[in-house]
Design a protein around this motif. Structure first.
Motif, short mmCIF file in Angstrom:
data_model
loop_
_atom_site.label_atom_id
_atom_site.label_comp_id
_atom_site.label_asym_id
_atom_site.label_seq_id
_atom_site.Cartn_x
_atom_site.Cartn_y
_atom_site.Cartn_z
N THR A 1 0.83 -1.20 0.00
CA THR A 1 0.00 0.00 0.00
C THR A 1 0.86 1.26 0.00
O THR A 1 0.36 2.33 -0.25
CB THR A 1 -0.88 0.05 1.26
OG1 THR A 1 -0.01 0.14 2.39
CG2 THR A 1 -1.75 -1.18 1.38
N GLY A 2 2.17 1.10 0.29
CA GLY A 2 3.02 2.27 0.42
C GLY A 2 2.94 2.87 1.82
O GLY A 2 3.85 3.51 2.28
N GLN A 3 1.86 2.63 2.51
CA GLN A 3 1.66 3.15 3.86
C GLN A 3 1.79 2.01 4.85
O GLN A 3 1.46 0.88 4.54
CB GLN A 3 0.24 3.71 3.99
CG GLN A 3 -0.07 4.86 3.07
CD GLN A 3 0.36 6.18 3.66
OE1 GLN A 3 0.10 6.44 4.82
NE2 GLN A 3 1.03 7.00 2.88
N SER A 4 2.29 2.34 6.03
CA SER A 4 2.18 1.37 7.11
C SER A 4 1.01 1.79 7.97
O SER A 4 0.59 2.95 7.96
CB SER A 4 3.45 1.36 7.96
OG SER A 4 3.27 0.53 9.08
N ARG A 5 0.46 0.86 8.74
CA ARG A 5 -0.59 1.22 9.70
C ARG A 5 0.03 1.61 11.04
O ARG A 5 -0.68 1.95 11.97
CB ARG A 5 -1.56 0.06 9.85
CG ARG A 5 -2.33 -0.20 8.54
CD ARG A 5 -2.94 -1.56 8.52
NE ARG A 5 -4.03 -1.68 9.48
CZ ARG A 5 -4.51 -2.85 9.91
NH1 ARG A 5 -3.97 -3.97 9.47
NH2 ARG A 5 -5.50 -2.88 10.76
N ILE A 6 1.36 1.58 11.09
CA ILE A 6 2.06 1.95 12.32
C ILE A 6 2.40 3.44 12.28
O ILE A 6 2.90 3.94 11.28
CB ILE A 6 3.34 1.09 12.48
CG1 ILE A 6 2.95 -0.37 12.72
CG2 ILE A 6 4.24 1.64 13.58
CD1 ILE A 6 4.10 -1.32 12.84
N ILE A 7 2.11 4.12 13.39
CA ILE A 7 2.45 5.54 13.53
C ILE A 7 3.75 5.60 14.33
O ILE A 7 3.87 4.98 15.39
CB ILE A 7 1.34 6.29 14.29
CG1 ILE A 7 0.01 6.16 13.54
CG2 ILE A 7 1.72 7.74 14.52
CD1 ILE A 7 -1.19 6.38 14.44
N THR A 8 4.71 6.36 13.82
CA THR A 8 6.00 6.48 14.49
C THR A 8 6.08 7.83 15.18
O THR A 8 5.75 8.84 14.59
CB THR A 8 7.14 6.41 13.46
OG1 THR A 8 6.85 5.39 12.54
CG2 THR A 8 8.46 6.14 14.14
N THR A 9 6.52 7.83 16.44
CA THR A 9 6.65 9.11 17.15
C THR A 9 8.09 9.61 17.16
O THR A 9 8.38 10.63 17.77
CB THR A 9 6.15 8.98 18.61
OG1 THR A 9 7.02 8.10 19.31
CG2 THR A 9 4.73 8.46 18.65
N VAL A 10 9.01 8.87 16.50
CA VAL A 10 10.39 9.36 16.40
C VAL A 10 10.69 9.76 14.96
O VAL A 10 10.13 9.19 14.02
CB VAL A 10 11.42 8.30 16.87
CG1 VAL A 10 11.38 8.13 18.37
CG2 VAL A 10 11.24 7.00 16.14
N ASP A 11 11.56 10.77 14.83
CA ASP A 11 12.01 11.22 13.50
C ASP A 11 13.38 10.60 13.26
O ASP A 11 14.35 10.95 13.93
CB ASP A 11 12.08 12.75 13.50
CG ASP A 11 12.52 13.29 12.15
OD1 ASP A 11 12.96 12.50 11.28
OD2 ASP A 11 12.44 14.52 11.97
N TYR A 12 13.43 9.68 12.29
CA TYR A 12 14.69 8.95 12.04
C TYR A 12 15.78 9.87 11.48
O TYR A 12 16.95 9.54 11.52
CB TYR A 12 14.44 7.79 11.07
CG TYR A 12 13.48 6.77 11.62
CD1 TYR A 12 13.81 6.01 12.73
CD2 TYR A 12 12.23 6.56 11.02
CE1 TYR A 12 12.93 5.08 13.26
CE2 TYR A 12 11.34 5.64 11.53
CZ TYR A 12 11.69 4.90 12.65
OH TYR A 12 10.81 3.98 13.16
N ASP A 13 15.37 11.01 10.91
CA ASP A 13 16.34 11.90 10.26
C ASP A 13 16.82 13.03 11.16
O ASP A 13 17.71 13.77 10.77
CB ASP A 13 15.71 12.49 8.98
CG ASP A 13 15.41 11.40 7.97
OD1 ASP A 13 16.23 10.46 7.86
OD2 ASP A 13 14.35 11.47 7.31
N ALA A 14 16.21 13.17 12.34
CA ALA A 14 16.60 14.29 13.22
C ALA A 14 17.84 13.92 14.02
O ALA A 14 17.89 12.86 14.64
CB ALA A 14 15.45 14.63 14.16
#
Ligand code: CA
Length: 343
Positions: free
Chosen positions: A11-24
């Motif tokens: 789907t291109g989307q996950s149903r998981i919401i991430t609260t961390v920014d991997y790029d920060a």
């Protein structure tokens, strides 16, 4: 290379919401929030703790444990690592998930208490599947593509006990195999076992390998307890790897003996219980054993007068894995042998 045909739903989307920014840059802790609709919470979620430490330039290491919920050396070592590192000490990025299959870890079981699945048989996952499949899909499509290296730390769980080892699969790609063996030697466990598994399809490590991520797994102890040498080897091994690849500073703390590369070349390495019973093992982990010698005997508690049945080893080698619990069912492995690699 990833095999896109193995992803059942893209789907291109996950149903998981991430609260961390991997790029920060910096040190961030948060959760992977997995939807879990329940009778008592229609919009309920389950949070899987995740930590990210990112600074400067360098490789990304995905460090995971708790893929099975009754294996403890990895979670302890990764929680200690996460607490002990600050961004100023890091060149590159660490993505650390000490309890990947959080409901299983909280339940202290190998399998999920939610959907009954073994997360390590659900890869590459499916965003429309049950809890474990949603999680596996997120790892495959969102975490592994960020990663250069993956250590998914396992132990034997309730049912098995192991000589402290790292593991990987036999790989056709020679360069990837060499990079994997290099990673294992730097980790520095007594043994690295190149394994042909009873069933490697659906595993995290297979997903990582197919993505071209250099990956090892491990067997750091077992029987649902915490191995003191297992934790020590894991903490030293993870830090050695991070030092060697330039993510943290310091000299690699070499093990007293170099890692021996071993293999499980065929199914003769496995001794299976021919029937249910009470297994009495004869050899300690790490023993040198001979083909045809007894691995142990099987007692029948309801027939104490009957002779105990001998279960022989199928190969010469080193006793790498023994049965964790005393009682076995028909078909349970009671011993696994390793031999020097290449076989
Ligand atoms: Ca495991």
């Amino acid at each position: 290379m990833a095999d896109p045909t193995r992803v059942t739903s893209h789907t291109g989307q996950s149903r998981i919401i991430t609260t961390v920014d991997y790029d920060a840059p910096g040190k961030h802790s948060g959760v992977l929030r997995v939807p879990q609709s329940r009778n008592d919470s229609g919009w309920g979620t389950i949070g899987i703790p995740i930590g990210v430490i990112s600074s400067g330039s360098g490789p990304t290491f995905l460090l995971t444990s708790g893929t099975h919920g009754d294996e403890w050396e990895g979670p302890i070592a990764l929680m200690n690592l996460l607490r002990g590192l600050e961004p100023g000490q890091v060149q590159g990025r660490l993505i650390v998930v000490p309890a990947l299959h959080m409901p299983a870890v909280q339940n202290g079981t190998r399998l999920s208490p939610i959907d009954g699945r073994d997360l390590n048989r659900c890869f590459p996952g499916d965003p429309r599947g049950s809890f474990a499949f949603i999680l596996a899909d997120y790892v495959t499509r969102f975490l592994l593509p960020l990663s250069d290296y993956n250590l998914d730390l396992h132990s034997g769980g309730r049912s098995m006990d192991f000589v402290v080892s790292t593991t990987s699969h036999l790989l056709d790609d020679r360069a990837q195999l060499e990079a994997t063996l290099k990673l294992a030697r730097v980790f520095g466990a007594s043994y690295h076992v190149v394994i042909k598994e009873v069933d490697s399809s659906g595993t995290f490590m297979t997903a990582a390998e197919q993505m071209g991520v250099v990956a090892i797994s491990s067997e750091l102890g077992g029987i649902n307890r915490v191995s003191i040498p297992g934790v020590a080897a894991t903490e030293r091994g993870v830090r050695n790897v991070l030092k060697h690849y330039g993510v943290i500073e310091g000299a690699v703390d070499a093990a007293p003996e170099p890692t021996e590369i071993m293999t499980v070349p065929d199914y003769d390495c496995y001794a299976f219980a021919p029937r249910a019973g009470l297994f009495q093992p004869f050899d300690a982990l790490g023993a040198i054993v001979r083909r045809g010698a007894p691995a142990g005997v099987l007692h029948q508690i309801d027939g104490p007068e009957r002779p105990a049945e001998v279960i022989p080893y199928g190969r010469d080698g080193i006793l790498w894995c023994t049965r964790g619990e005393a009682q076995v069912r028909e078909g349970d492995p009671v011993a696994v042998i390793v031999t020097p690699y290449p076989a």
